[in-house]
Scaffold this active site. Structure first.
Site, PDB file in Angstrom:
ATOM      1  N   ASP A   1     -10.572   4.363  10.288  1.00  0.00           N
ATOM      2  CA  ASP A   1      -9.987   3.183  10.929  1.00  0.00           C
ATOM      3  C   ASP A   1     -10.448   2.989  12.369  1.00  0.00           C
ATOM      4  O   ASP A   1      -9.637   2.744  13.263  1.00  0.00           O
ATOM      5  CB  ASP A   1      -8.449   3.225  10.847  1.00  0.00           C
ATOM      6  CG  ASP A   1      -7.952   3.047   9.420  1.00  0.00           C
ATOM      7  OD1 ASP A   1      -8.212   1.980   8.845  1.00  0.00           O
ATOM      8  OD2 ASP A   1      -7.318   3.969   8.871  1.00  0.00           O
TER       9      ASP A   1
ATOM     10  N   HIS B   1     -11.626   1.967   2.151  1.00  0.00           N
ATOM     11  CA  HIS B   1     -11.019   2.631   0.990  1.00  0.00           C
ATOM     12  C   HIS B   1     -11.948   2.822  -0.199  1.00  0.00           C
ATOM     13  O   HIS B   1     -11.511   2.821  -1.347  1.00  0.00           O
ATOM     14  CB  HIS B   1      -9.775   1.852   0.548  1.00  0.00           C
ATOM     15  CG  HIS B   1      -8.646   1.964   1.533  1.00  0.00           C
ATOM     16  ND1 HIS B   1      -7.374   1.518   1.255  1.00  0.00           N
ATOM     17  CD2 HIS B   1      -8.591   2.492   2.774  1.00  0.00           C
ATOM     18  CE1 HIS B   1      -6.585   1.744   2.298  1.00  0.00           C
ATOM     19  NE2 HIS B   1      -7.309   2.330   3.233  1.00  0.00           N
TER      20      HIS B   1
ATOM     21  N   HIS C   1      -8.786  -6.117   3.995  1.00  0.00           N
ATOM     22  CA  HIS C   1      -8.415  -5.377   5.195  1.00  0.00           C
ATOM     23  C   HIS C   1      -9.720  -4.936   5.831  1.00  0.00           C
ATOM     24  O   HIS C   1     -10.408  -4.071   5.304  1.00  0.00           O
ATOM     25  CB  HIS C   1      -7.594  -4.124   4.836  1.00  0.00           C
ATOM     26  CG  HIS C   1      -6.129  -4.363   4.840  1.00  0.00           C
ATOM     27  ND1 HIS C   1      -5.201  -3.347   4.790  1.00  0.00           N
ATOM     28  CD2 HIS C   1      -5.414  -5.512   4.908  1.00  0.00           C
ATOM     29  CE1 HIS C   1      -3.989  -3.870   4.829  1.00  0.00           C
ATOM     30  NE2 HIS C   1      -4.087  -5.171   4.881  1.00  0.00           N
TER      31      HIS C   1
ATOM     32  N   ASP D   1      -7.479  -4.105   9.944  1.00  0.00           N
ATOM     33  CA  ASP D   1      -6.705  -2.879   9.744  1.00  0.00           C
ATOM     34  C   ASP D   1      -7.435  -1.684  10.355  1.00  0.00           C
ATOM     35  O   ASP D   1      -8.277  -1.064   9.715  1.00  0.00           O
ATOM     36  CB  ASP D   1      -6.454  -2.653   8.240  1.00  0.00           C
ATOM     37  CG  ASP D   1      -5.536  -1.453   8.009  1.00  0.00           C
ATOM     38  OD1 ASP D   1      -4.969  -0.938   8.999  1.00  0.00           O
ATOM     39  OD2 ASP D   1      -5.394  -1.038   6.845  1.00  0.00           O
TER      40      ASP D   1
ATOM     41  N   TRP E   1       0.861  -1.183   0.000  1.00  0.00           N
ATOM     42  CA  TRP E   1       0.000   0.000   0.000  1.00  0.00           C
ATOM     43  C   TRP E   1       0.900   1.236   0.000  1.00  0.00           C
ATOM     44  O   TRP E   1       1.824   1.326   0.806  1.00  0.00           O
ATOM     45  CB  TRP E   1      -0.930   0.064   1.218  1.00  0.00           C
ATOM     46  CG  TRP E   1      -1.649   1.394   1.222  1.00  0.00           C
ATOM     47  CD1 TRP E   1      -2.670   1.760   0.400  1.00  0.00           C
ATOM     48  CD2 TRP E   1      -1.315   2.551   2.009  1.00  0.00           C
ATOM     49  NE1 TRP E   1      -3.011   3.074   0.642  1.00  0.00           N
ATOM     50  CE2 TRP E   1      -2.197   3.588   1.622  1.00  0.00           C
ATOM     51  CE3 TRP E   1      -0.366   2.824   2.995  1.00  0.00           C
ATOM     52  CZ2 TRP E   1      -2.161   4.864   2.183  1.00  0.00           C
ATOM     53  CZ3 TRP E   1      -0.326   4.094   3.566  1.00  0.00           C
ATOM     54  CH2 TRP E   1      -1.223   5.106   3.154  1.00  0.00           C
TER      55      TRP E   1
ATOM     56  N   LYS F   1      -6.866   2.541  -2.841  1.00  0.00           N
ATOM     57  CA  LYS F   1      -7.497   3.502  -1.938  1.00  0.00           C
ATOM     58  C   LYS F   1      -8.221   4.549  -2.785  1.00  0.00           C
ATOM     59  O   LYS F   1      -7.879   4.770  -3.948  1.00  0.00           O
ATOM     60  CB  LYS F   1      -6.434   4.149  -1.053  1.00  0.00           C
ATOM     61  CG  LYS F   1      -6.994   4.912   0.132  1.00  0.00           C
ATOM     62  CD  LYS F   1      -5.918   5.125   1.199  1.00  0.00           C
ATOM     63  CE  LYS F   1      -6.452   5.959   2.344  1.00  0.00           C
ATOM     64  NZ  LYS F   1      -5.595   5.938   3.512  1.00  0.00           N
TER      65      LYS F   1
ATOM     66  N   ASP G   1      -9.542  -2.812   1.143  1.00  0.00           N
ATOM     67  CA  ASP G   1      -9.687  -2.321   2.515  1.00  0.00           C
ATOM     68  C   ASP G   1     -11.082  -1.724   2.616  1.00  0.00           C
ATOM     69  O   ASP G   1     -11.477  -0.891   1.783  1.00  0.00           O
ATOM     70  CB  ASP G   1      -8.590  -1.277   2.787  1.00  0.00           C
ATOM     71  CG  ASP G   1      -8.627  -0.725   4.203  1.00  0.00           C
ATOM     72  OD1 ASP G   1      -9.711  -0.282   4.630  1.00  0.00           O
ATOM     73  OD2 ASP G   1      -7.580  -0.703   4.868  1.00  0.00           O
TER      74      ASP G   1
ATOM     75  N   GLU H   1      -2.961  -3.025  -2.547  1.00  0.00           N
ATOM     76  CA  GLU H   1      -4.085  -2.391  -1.836  1.00  0.00           C
ATOM     77  C   GLU H   1      -4.424  -1.025  -2.418  1.00  0.00           C
ATOM     78  O   GLU H   1      -3.610  -0.107  -2.402  1.00  0.00           O
ATOM     79  CB  GLU H   1      -3.742  -2.261  -0.344  1.00  0.00           C
ATOM     80  CG  GLU H   1      -4.856  -1.610   0.469  1.00  0.00           C
ATOM     81  CD  GLU H   1      -4.528  -1.540   1.963  1.00  0.00           C
ATOM     82  OE1 GLU H   1      -3.427  -1.974   2.372  1.00  0.00           O
ATOM     83  OE2 GLU H   1      -5.379  -1.021   2.716  1.00  0.00           O
TER      84      GLU H   1
ATOM     85  N   ASP I   1     -12.241   7.422   6.071  1.00  0.00           N
ATOM     86  CA  ASP I   1     -11.441   6.222   6.332  1.00  0.00           C
ATOM     87  C   ASP I   1     -10.761   6.351   7.686  1.00  0.00           C
ATOM     88  O   ASP I   1      -9.547   6.440   7.795  1.00  0.00           O
ATOM     89  CB  ASP I   1     -10.403   6.074   5.200  1.00  0.00           C
ATOM     90  CG  ASP I   1      -9.493   4.880   5.413  1.00  0.00           C
ATOM     91  OD1 ASP I   1      -9.954   3.879   5.992  1.00  0.00           O
ATOM     92  OD2 ASP I   1      -8.324   4.955   5.003  1.00  0.00           O
TER      93      ASP I   1
HETATM   94  C1  RNT Z   1      -3.810   2.812   4.701  1.00  0.00           C
HETATM   95  C2  RNT Z   1      -3.942   1.361   4.445  1.00  0.00           C
HETATM   96  C3  RNT Z   1      -2.855   0.498   4.994  1.00  0.00           C
HETATM   97  C4  RNT Z   1      -2.455   0.871   6.393  1.00  0.00           C
HETATM   98  C5  RNT Z   1      -1.579  -0.139   7.077  1.00  0.00           C
HETATM   99  C6  RNT Z   1      -0.891   0.432   8.281  1.00  0.00           C
HETATM  100  O1  RNT Z   1      -4.920   3.539   4.364  1.00  0.00           O
HETATM  101  O2  RNT Z   1      -5.171   0.919   4.918  1.00  0.00           O
HETATM  102  O3  RNT Z   1      -3.218  -0.826   4.888  1.00  0.00           O
HETATM  103  O4  RNT Z   1      -3.546   1.095   7.211  1.00  0.00           O
HETATM  104  O5  RNT Z   1      -0.724  -0.695   6.190  1.00  0.00           O
HETATM  105 ZN    ZN Z   2      -5.495  -1.227   4.789  1.00  0.00          ZN
END
Ligand code: RNT
Ligand code: ZN
Length: 417
Positions: free
Chosen positions: A294, A260, A284, A324, A183, A226, A257, A224, A292
């Site tokens: 988290d 994302h 993820h 994640d 990523w 986004k 993810d 990955e 986003d």
């Molecule tokens: C970032 C991605 C990535 C990170 C990690 C720490 O937006 O989601 O995967 O969160 O690698």
């Molecule tokens: Zn991620």
């Protein structure tokens, strides 16, 4: 609740599910085979052990809860604690910044991960691995693998190559596939005048990084995508379409993810499309709140609809789960356990679904019955099967695990300087 109650409840749930044609014993056997990759970075707010730069790349961990791990030993101890409260047999997800005793990001090797490796061997854990393209001065321009500056680009290409080698070595040593997930934060805050040049460079960089072939038995790559990030609101080089195209052409798996995409976009809906054209995929699992952000994963419709999709095509062997998220505002062990348990609950809930019955109504065109059954199945005693699953791994039932965390907080976390 004692063991007898758990068993009694389980037996009554088993009977109810049996009436719908679902064998809970079989489901529990399947549950034992599904690993979740537990992200190490929840334990220290994505800090890592380089300690030279702050967190960057648009990633933000808010909160200041006491007791975070600041050494590899502490982090491993905390992960062990979290794992003892998560039923099942799982994996650990590492980032390259969690290596030990190295001077510079571009000078890492497997030697910096020997302690992790020995620990994982001892605990019989698999490890997944991520190159780290953020929290470093070479990422300050906002571009890494897609940078127009050859010096920057080469720095990161070399980092990714080193990380793939490390990932391969880890997979081989442990005898468990290590997924190496790329990523990058590359993108631009405001409207770019030239989007395609960076994407062309990213394509070339990936070609170079991935040119070395490794045995898929031990290491597999994933990419990955986004949609936007903090500081890359207008343009992200590694967008979904970019990696979908690249992944299809080069047979590299995608990592989706859940934070994302557009907030109302269904990630669950994408699985059947991706898996029609690719062998496998990585997820993820995260929880975005308005962006986003988290947040800690919880048992919500977003997660359940994803695991239901996987169940309905029976593709648990083609989907890799990892977590994640990072929340620094609550006890970090609690955060790990809530999120991992939520994902496992969603998997269990979906495995217990009498899918054949709803698909039967659909085939017959009776969509009212289909909806009614879906609603009815939400009421089945899935909690009793979950309790049984926890008891198989000596995980305290329901919220009892909070007592263990409290004791650990008092005896370990709050004693940290
Ligand atoms: C970032 C991605 C990535 C990170 C990690 C720490 O937006 O989601 O995967 O969160 O690698
Ligand atoms: Zn991620």
């Amino acid at each position: 609740m004692d063991t007898q109650d758990i068993e009694k409840n389980y037996q009554s749930a088993k009977k109810i599910y049996m009436d719908f044609g679902v064998d809970t014993d079989k489901v529990l056997e399947i549950m034992k085979q599904i690993p979740v990759s537990v992200h190490c970075w929840q334990g220290d707010d994505v800090a890592g052990f380089e300690k030279t730069e702050g967190l960057s790349g648009g990633l933000v961990a808010t909160g200041n809860y006491p007791g975070k791990a600041t050494t590899p030993e502490q982090l491993r101890q905390d992960i062990e604690m979290a794992l003892s409260l998560i039923p099942g047999k799982h994996k650990i997800n590492l980032h390259s910044i969690y290596g030990e005793n190295y001077k510079e990001r571009d000078k890492i090797s497997i030697n910096n991960f020997k302690n992790w490796l020995n620990w994982a061997k001892q605990k019989e854990l698999g490890i997944d691995f991520n190159p780290t393209f953020f929290s470093h001065s070479m990422a300050d321009s906002g571009y890494t693998l897609s940078s127009q500056d050859k010096k920057i680009r080469d720095f990161w290409i070399s980092h990714a190559k080193d990380c793939r080698e490390i990932a391969y070595y880890i997979g081989k040593e442990l005898g468990i596939i290590c997924i190496h997930n790329i990523w990058i934060p590359d993108g631009s805050k405001d409207i770019p005048a030239d989007r395609i040049s960076h994407r062309k460079i990213l394509k070339d960089s990936l070609d170079e990084i991935l040119s070395e072939k490794y045995d898929r038995k031990f290491m597999r790559d994933s990419l990955e995508s986004k949609l936007f990030g903090i500081g890359s609101e207008s343009y992200v080089v590694g967008a979904f379409e970019f990696y979908y195209g690249y992944g299809l052409k080069n047979n590299i798996m995608l990592c989706l993810d859940t934070g994302h995409f557009h907030p109302t976009e269904s990630i669950a809906d994408k699985i059947s499309s991706v898996l029609l054209f690719q062998d496998e995929m990585l997820l993820h699992i995260s929880r975005g709140v308005r962006w986003d952000s988290d947040h800690v994963v919880i048992l919500n419709d977003d997660i359940i609809s994803i695991t239901q999709e996987i169940k309905r095509y029976n593709v648990f062997d083609r989907v890799h789960f990892s977590l994640d998220y990072f929340d620094a505002s609550i006890n970090r062990i609690t955060a790990w356990v809530i999120g991992a348990q939520a994902l496992l609950k969603a998997i269990l809930f979906s495995l217990l679904e009498p899918t054949h019955l709803i698909q039967h109504e659909e085939k017959n065109g009776n969509f009212g019955n289909r909806l009614a059954l879906m609603e009815n199945f939400k009421m089945l005693p899935f909690a009793f099967v979950w309790d049984k699953f926890c008891s198989l791994y000596n995980v305290p039932i329901r919220n009892k695990y909070l007592d263990n965390i409290k004791a650990y907080e008092e005896s370990v976390l709050l004693k940290r300087k």
